[in-house]
Design an enzyme around this catalytic site. Structure first.
Site: not given
Length: 347
Positions: A53, A238, A241, A243-246, A236
């Site tokens: 990372y 979400l 990301g 699943l945030t809907g963004k 992961s």
């Protein structure tokens, strides 16, 4: 914050785990340190990192930077005993680390020493193998997964060699527990069997992708986890990301992961957006934040040890922290199951 057992190690960890893979590219050291401080204040004492990372992107210039940022937090006065720290040994194909060498008894001492040096600590609580040498079906490779070329005799011999090297690290106090990542049911069972035969460290956990949209863990791995006390550390949760809907409606927020990884590692599909619509509808119906709903759902799974989430802003971190106190009703869980059946394996 709920605490859970890390396998049979005697170590307790928070049910939410702070991921760090953006520290050093999308996040500055100061932002990473602020996230650690806030997470600890909320009772999240489990932090996950890796020698390769940060990501987004992965490069030779940035390898090890995230571990170094965590080490700097310790150097600046952060209490080592306040944190349960997990990191990972990169392996086959990761050309920026040891020229992509397989994980072996020979690479483990060097990799451990490198992580200890960057982390500015003398021990690692959970030392994980980032992916198996023989390959993995994770990261959308399940569509073409073919293990027929594997040599199980050589694989088992490598496992025995690695467990011997790991035991030497345990004996000298540099690691407390051993975990896997991106692993299969057969692979995990083989590691468990060889540890029992040789007396090497027993697998405590498996870190695989898991979310409402990625449920490969729900069958064989779930049974192994429950019956062998090898909990899942889900990454992961979400769906990067989604699943945030963004990202719905073609929106790509400035600074979001999609600006750096256009297809979200193969997750960006029409079927994925349709599935997200279904999950967002469940959240709206029940008056829930979709991110908190997704994280809280992961924590309900019977094989879950800890849910790893990442945040690039403090606002995202606060939302994730809020999931710890969210109890999903039977009606919500039933609606999520209905959405899953309508949209299985959306990417």
């Amino acid at each position: 914050m709920e605490r859970r057992k890390l396998g049979r190690t005697g170590i307790d960890v928070s049910a939410l785990c702070l991921g760090s893979m953006t520290w050093g590219t999308q996040n500055t050291p100061e932002e990473g340190h602020a996230q650690i401080d806030r997470a600890l204040a909320a009772g999240i004492d489990f932090v996950d990192t890796a020698e390769m990372y940060p990501v987004n992107p992965i490069s030779a210039e940035t390898v090890g930077r995230t571990e170094d940022i965590i080490g700097l937090w310790f150097e600046r006065g952060g209490a080592r005993d306040d944190m349960i720290l997990a990191t990972k040994h990169s392996g086959s194909g990761m050309r920026h680390v040891r020229d992509g060498a397989d994980i072996s008894g020979a690479t483990i001492p060097e990799a451990v020493e490198g992580s200890l040096r960057r982390l500015r600590t003398d021990y690692i609580d959970l030392y994980q193998f980032h992916w198996p040498n023989r390959g993995s079906y994770m990261f959308r490779q399940d569509w073409t997964y073919d293990p027929s070329g594997q040599d199980p005799v050589a694989v088992r011999q490598n496992m025995a060699d690695c467990l011997g090297a790991l035991q030497r690290e345990v004996d000298r106090g540099t690691i407390r527990a051993f975990g896997l990542s991106n692993e299969s049911a057969w692979g995990t069972a083989a590691w468990l069997a060889i540890a029992e035969q040789t007396g090497g460290p027993r697998v405590a956990s498996v870190q695989n992708e898991y979310s409402l949209m990625c449920r490969l863990y729900d069958t064989d791995m779930a049974e192994l986890s429950v019956n062998e006390d090898v909990g899942l550390l889900s990454f992961s949760p979400l769906a990067t990301g989604l699943l945030t809907g963004k990202y719905q409606g073609g929106v790509v927020p400035t600074g979001s992961r999609m600006t750096l990884n256009a297809d979200l590692g193969g997750r960006k599909t029409e079927r994925a957006f349709e599935a997200v619509d279904a999950y967002l509808a469940v959240a709206r119906k029940h008056g829930l934040d979709p991110s908190q709903m997704a994280l809280a759902w992961c924590m309900t799974r019977p094989f879950m040890c800890s849910v790893i989430f990442g945040a690039t802003t403090m606002e995202q971190l606060e939302v994730a922290i809020g999931a710890a106190d969210l109890q999903l009703s039977d009606e919500v869980l039933a609606d999520l199951d209905t959405a899953h059946r309508a949209h299985p394996m959306p990417y």
